[in-house]
Design a protein around this motif. Sequence first.
Motif, PDB file in Angstrom:
ATOM      1  N   GLU A  29       0.849  -1.319  -0.041  1.00  0.00           N
ATOM      2  CA  GLU A  29      -0.122   0.109   0.063  1.00  0.00           C
ATOM      3  C   GLU A  29       0.931   1.119   0.044  1.00  0.00           C
ATOM      4  O   GLU A  29       0.544   2.271  -0.634  1.00  0.00           O
ATOM      5  CB  GLU A  29      -1.000  -0.144   1.247  1.00  0.00           C
ATOM      6  N   ASP A  32       1.861   1.685  -3.474  1.00  0.00           N
ATOM      7  CA  ASP A  32       0.743   2.102  -4.267  1.00  0.00           C
ATOM      8  C   ASP A  32       0.815   3.725  -3.877  1.00  0.00           C
ATOM      9  O   ASP A  32       0.213   4.611  -4.914  1.00  0.00           O
ATOM     10  CB  ASP A  32      -0.487   1.604  -4.007  1.00  0.00           C
ATOM     11  N   THR A  62       0.738  -2.193  -8.931  1.00  0.00           N
ATOM     12  CA  THR A  62      -0.554  -1.985  -8.421  1.00  0.00           C
ATOM     13  C   THR A  62      -1.406  -1.177  -9.470  1.00  0.00           C
ATOM     14  O   THR A  62      -2.452  -0.572  -9.282  1.00  0.00           O
ATOM     15  CB  THR A  62      -0.552  -1.073  -7.079  1.00  0.00           C
ATOM     16  N   LEU A  85       1.330  -7.111  -4.595  1.00  0.00           N
ATOM     17  CA  LEU A  85       0.958  -6.119  -5.446  1.00  0.00           C
ATOM     18  C   LEU A  85      -0.238  -6.485  -6.573  1.00  0.00           C
ATOM     19  O   LEU A  85      -1.055  -5.554  -6.709  1.00  0.00           O
ATOM     20  CB  LEU A  85       2.189  -5.879  -6.313  1.00  0.00           C
ATOM     21  N   VAL A  88      -3.598  -5.903  -4.377  1.00  0.00           N
ATOM     22  CA  VAL A  88      -3.760  -4.433  -4.667  1.00  0.00           C
ATOM     23  C   VAL A  88      -4.545  -4.148  -5.904  1.00  0.00           C
ATOM     24  O   VAL A  88      -5.611  -3.326  -6.180  1.00  0.00           O
ATOM     25  CB  VAL A  88      -2.624  -3.625  -4.272  1.00  0.00           C
ATOM     26  N   LEU A  89      -3.696  -4.672  -6.923  1.00  0.00           N
ATOM     27  CA  LEU A  89      -4.381  -4.427  -8.410  1.00  0.00           C
ATOM     28  C   LEU A  89      -5.790  -4.864  -8.632  1.00  0.00           C
ATOM     29  O   LEU A  89      -6.564  -4.277  -8.976  1.00  0.00           O
ATOM     30  CB  LEU A  89      -3.259  -4.757  -9.182  1.00  0.00           C
TER      31      LEU A  89
END
Length: 231
Positions: A29, A32, A62, A85, A88-89
């Motif tokens: 995060e 990101d 991300t 990652l 998150v994506l």
Amino acid sequence: MSRFLDPGSRDPQEDLVLAWELLYRIEPELYDRLARAERIHPGVVAWLPVGLGQIVEVGAGTGRLTLELIGRARRVVAVEPALQLRRVLQAKLAAAGHAGRVRVIHGFFDQLPLPDDFADLVVACSAFTPSPEHGGDAGLAEMERVCKPGGRVAIIWPNNLEWLAARGYGYVSFPGPMFVECGSVSEAADLAEIFYPQAAQEVRTRGWRRIPFEVLDINPPRDLAFKVLAV
Ligand SMILES: C[S@@+](CC[C@H](N)C(=O)[O-])C[C@H]1O[C@@H](n2cnc3c(N)ncnc32)[C@H](O)[C@@H]1O
């Protein structure tokens, strides 16, 4: 992760490559937040073709670029080795209602789990370098293998133009002032403290929310190298 470990150095304070790879996996995060602020020049995005069938992005992270690719092709495959990652994506794509339009998969530059001549555009953003662990000759050959004849391979925000030029890659750069665009003054101070410590004091003193790239010791994300594959 083992491919990123240099046997001579295991200290992320000394080994920048290792530090970034750990950041992706331990604090995705936080990565990101940085990627959201370091926005790609709109000219770079506009340069990418539209109306394509298939795009492959390698090292998607991300999704700084991935979200821009969705409207340009019927299908997008985002290849990303770091599970954290990818998560998150996937969450971002779901929140934007695009989960069905992007296939997010595990893979590396030099081992793309995709067939020959698969995509009209194969692209990497702030991910490909000449070093073997982040692409190198084997990675470039893989990107070209999955790209169709007549398609384009594009390396956005390249870090070694001479190396790419020697392999037949052209170059485009887009002008204009560029800033790291943070959501607030305190976010700018926090990101500067962590990622641009040499500029942190100035960012705090001036109360910047938008940090000019000139005060940071990095090239702005305003350029790309590309090759159109022979038909
Ligand atoms: C600086 S981040 C860029 C991420 C994203 N493209 C962006 O613009 O924010 C570099 C990315 O490359 C990925 N990466 C590192 N080594 C890789 C490899 N050998 N093959 C594919 N991706 C790799 C990392 O996991 C990370 O997502």
